[in-house]
Design a protein around this motif. Sequence first.
Motif, PDB file in Angstrom:
ATOM      1  N   TYR A 139       0.837  -1.204   0.000  1.00 37.58           N
ATOM      2  CA  TYR A 139       0.000   0.000   0.000  1.00 37.58           C
ATOM      3  C   TYR A 139       0.871   1.253   0.000  1.00 37.58           C
ATOM      4  O   TYR A 139       0.598   2.227  -0.695  1.00 37.58           O
ATOM      5  N   MET A 140       1.931   1.218   0.819  1.00 38.71           N
ATOM      6  CA  MET A 140       2.792   2.393   0.956  1.00 38.71           C
ATOM      7  C   MET A 140       3.477   2.720  -0.371  1.00 38.71           C
ATOM      8  O   MET A 140       3.512   3.883  -0.795  1.00 38.71           O
ATOM      9  N   ASN A 177      -8.749   3.808   3.725  1.00 38.88           N
ATOM     10  CA  ASN A 177      -7.645   4.689   3.336  1.00 38.88           C
ATOM     11  C   ASN A 177      -7.150   5.463   4.545  1.00 38.88           C
ATOM     12  O   ASN A 177      -7.874   5.614   5.540  1.00 38.88           O
ATOM     13  N   ILE A 178      -5.900   5.924   4.447  1.00 38.99           N
ATOM     14  CA  ILE A 178      -5.291   6.705   5.524  1.00 38.99           C
ATOM     15  C   ILE A 178      -4.718   7.988   4.925  1.00 38.99           C
ATOM     16  O   ILE A 178      -3.818   7.927   4.082  1.00 38.99           O
ATOM     17  N   PRO A 179      -5.221   9.162   5.318  1.00 41.09           N
ATOM     18  CA  PRO A 179      -4.629  10.429   4.858  1.00 41.09           C
ATOM     19  C   PRO A 179      -3.293  10.676   5.566  1.00 41.09           C
ATOM     20  O   PRO A 179      -3.223  10.638   6.798  1.00 41.09           O
ATOM     21  N   LEU A 180      -2.246  10.900   4.787  1.00 40.32           N
ATOM     22  CA  LEU A 180      -0.903  11.095   5.334  1.00 40.32           C
ATOM     23  C   LEU A 180      -0.292  12.398   4.842  1.00 40.32           C
ATOM     24  O   LEU A 180      -0.518  12.802   3.702  1.00 40.32           O
ATOM     25  N   SER A 181       0.493  13.014   5.697  1.00 36.72           N
ATOM     26  CA  SER A 181       1.314  14.160   5.295  1.00 36.72           C
ATOM     27  C   SER A 181       2.766  13.806   5.585  1.00 36.72           C
ATOM     28  O   SER A 181       3.068  13.271   6.662  1.00 36.72           O
ATOM     29  N   GLY A 187      12.686  19.128   2.240  1.00 36.13           N
ATOM     30  CA  GLY A 187      11.844  20.003   3.043  1.00 36.13           C
ATOM     31  C   GLY A 187      10.453  20.226   2.494  1.00 36.13           C
ATOM     32  O   GLY A 187       9.624  20.876   3.144  1.00 36.13           O
ATOM     33  N   GLN A 188      10.154  19.709   1.335  1.00 36.00           N
ATOM     34  CA  GLN A 188       8.831  19.902   0.720  1.00 36.00           C
ATOM     35  C   GLN A 188       7.773  19.089   1.472  1.00 36.00           C
ATOM     36  O   GLN A 188       7.973  17.921   1.792  1.00 36.00           O
ATOM     37  N   ALA A 189       6.648  19.724   1.752  1.00 36.38           N
ATOM     38  CA  ALA A 189       5.526  19.054   2.420  1.00 36.38           C
ATOM     39  C   ALA A 189       4.552  18.529   1.362  1.00 36.38           C
ATOM     40  O   ALA A 189       4.131  19.279   0.482  1.00 36.38           O
ATOM     41  N   VAL A 190       4.209  17.252   1.455  1.00 40.00           N
ATOM     42  CA  VAL A 190       3.321  16.615   0.480  1.00 40.00           C
ATOM     43  C   VAL A 190       2.266  15.800   1.224  1.00 40.00           C
ATOM     44  O   VAL A 190       2.569  15.141   2.228  1.00 40.00           O
ATOM     45  N   SER A 191       1.033  15.849   0.739  1.00 41.37           N
ATOM     46  CA  SER A 191      -0.054  15.067   1.321  1.00 41.37           C
ATOM     47  C   SER A 191      -0.433  13.922   0.392  1.00 41.37           C
ATOM     48  O   SER A 191      -0.405  14.060  -0.833  1.00 41.37           O
ATOM     49  N   TYR A 192      -0.768  12.777   1.000  1.00 42.48           N
ATOM     50  CA  TYR A 192      -1.145  11.586   0.238  1.00 42.48           C
ATOM     51  C   TYR A 192      -2.420  10.981   0.832  1.00 42.48           C
ATOM     52  O   TYR A 192      -2.743  11.199   2.002  1.00 42.48           O
ATOM     53  N   GLU A 193      -3.107  10.204   0.011  1.00 45.04           N
ATOM     54  CA  GLU A 193      -4.248   9.406   0.469  1.00 45.04           C
ATOM     55  C   GLU A 193      -3.868   7.957   0.209  1.00 45.04           C
ATOM     56  O   GLU A 193      -3.896   7.488  -0.938  1.00 45.04           O
ATOM     57  N   MET A 194      -3.467   7.231   1.259  1.00 47.26           N
ATOM     58  CA  MET A 194      -3.030   5.856   1.084  1.00 47.26           C
ATOM     59  C   MET A 194      -4.251   4.934   1.018  1.00 47.26           C
ATOM     60  O   MET A 194      -4.952   4.736   2.008  1.00 47.26           O
ATOM     61  N   LYS A 195      -4.532   4.382  -0.159  1.00 48.15           N
ATOM     62  CA  LYS A 195      -5.673   3.505  -0.367  1.00 48.15           C
ATOM     63  C   LYS A 195      -5.347   2.110   0.171  1.00 48.15           C
ATOM     64  O   LYS A 195      -4.334   1.523  -0.186  1.00 48.15           O
ATOM     65  N   MET A 196      -6.234   1.583   1.012  1.00 50.45           N
ATOM     66  CA  MET A 196      -5.999   0.282   1.647  1.00 50.45           C
ATOM     67  C   MET A 196      -7.297  -0.517   1.693  1.00 50.45           C
ATOM     68  O   MET A 196      -7.792  -0.859   2.767  1.00 50.45           O
ATOM     69  N   PRO A 197      -7.895  -0.858   0.530  1.00 52.12           N
ATOM     70  CA  PRO A 197      -9.210  -1.507   0.504  1.00 52.12           C
ATOM     71  C   PRO A 197      -9.227  -2.911   1.095  1.00 52.12           C
ATOM     72  O   PRO A 197     -10.266  -3.385   1.531  1.00 52.12           O
ATOM     73  N   ASN A 198      -8.088  -3.588   1.116  1.00 52.94           N
ATOM     74  CA  ASN A 198      -8.058  -4.965   1.620  1.00 52.94           C
ATOM     75  C   ASN A 198      -7.090  -5.129   2.791  1.00 52.94           C
ATOM     76  O   ASN A 198      -6.517  -6.199   2.994  1.00 52.94           O
TER      77      ASN A 198
END
Length: 450
Positions: A139-140, A177-181, A187-198
Amino acid sequence: MFEIIRNIGAFIMALGILVAVHEWGHFIIARKCGVKVLRFSIGFGKPLYKRITSTGMEFVIAAIPLGGYVRMLDSRVDDVAEQDKAESFDIQPVWKRFAIVAAGPGINFLFAILILMVVAMIGQDKAKPFIGEINPESYMAATGIEVGDRITAVDGAKTKTWQAVNIEFMRFIGGDNIPLSVEKPNGQAVSYEMKMPNWEFDPELDNMFTSIGFEPFRTKPSKIIALVLPGGPSAQAGLQENDEILKLNGTFMDEWGQIVDYVKPRANETIEVEVLRNGGSMLFSVTLGEVKTATGTDGRLGISSQVAAYPEAYYFHDKSGPFDALVKGTQETWRLMTLTVEMLGKFINGDVAVKNLSGPISIAQGAGMSASYGIIVFLGFLALISVNLGIINLLPLPMLDGGHLMYFIAEWITGKPVPDAVQEVGFRIGGVLLFTLMAVAIFNDINRIT
């Protein structure tokens, strides 16, 4: 044997402290409300120690350290003299009875705040949540997060440590899913939505981070032994701290990872371990232990290795002054409270399996293990169990504090007490449910050690 004795001793100490604190909450508010206390007991069963205080109260330490109670004067069960009626629990206004009962769980939460405040004032080095490895088929990896990124928030909640990341991830068990920053190395800040359906995670068999597909950053371990688990396979064979592992069954070991790979498929086998000690080699015969994992049973030596120091950018010393420590202790206690409630909800709706319910044996093992790691880890364990004890006691089950509070709320609303017959039925139902949960928890504990 040492490990068993350590676990039992730490369990009795931890539970004794928490029970005493919980019952003291009931006791002190009862006294403040003018209610006479007849007995303050830590434990159940045969008294091991007893004394009568200046107020005539019986203070008891009993043989079975699985709880305690404060017995107050109550005209429903006691013959109360006319001059003592004003001190009887049952004739007090409903708000006083509510306060007395709620004080037990309440003091557990305050105690957790105090413990975590002390921990914050003592201070400790904490690793920042940098990603060390990523499974390319996980997933990661599919999310786009890379090795070297630092997790800064989970669903908006700041995560300065791996403990914070772990707590926030637990909230998403059963989710999709898990919202991650994260913060990139530049140093750049990025946001992700880690999809984890199973996503399937069993805390009995798996590591949460591994199940998601990554490992925290760790410095490279050496072949030198840093810790020998008391009572473990290596301790029984005679291995010591600072021994350097040279060979296993005559095969040279070049690095720690090779040692792990060699031991993993050999659970319960006896192997020859050659080590370097004080400039000379020594040979030991070690019967490996075992550990249950998601993929089966792995062998274990019962040791940990020395590792190089963390780079300064990858950790920080977390120490606070009294005021900041109080704020931090309050925030961490609230997080533990909300997490405990959420996990109870996941247990009810099936996201967390019944087999994960733990009883006194698992608590004893946790107490012993935390005590072996030092006072700060043991204090953190005490805070966690204190919060859990407070939340469990607030469940609306007759026989628990929450059941009594439920009856008081009903009395507050209707203006009259709940009929004794209704209360009696409730206590019996609550007793059956409570003892069923205890039986399941103990059964799970036995399964874990057999």
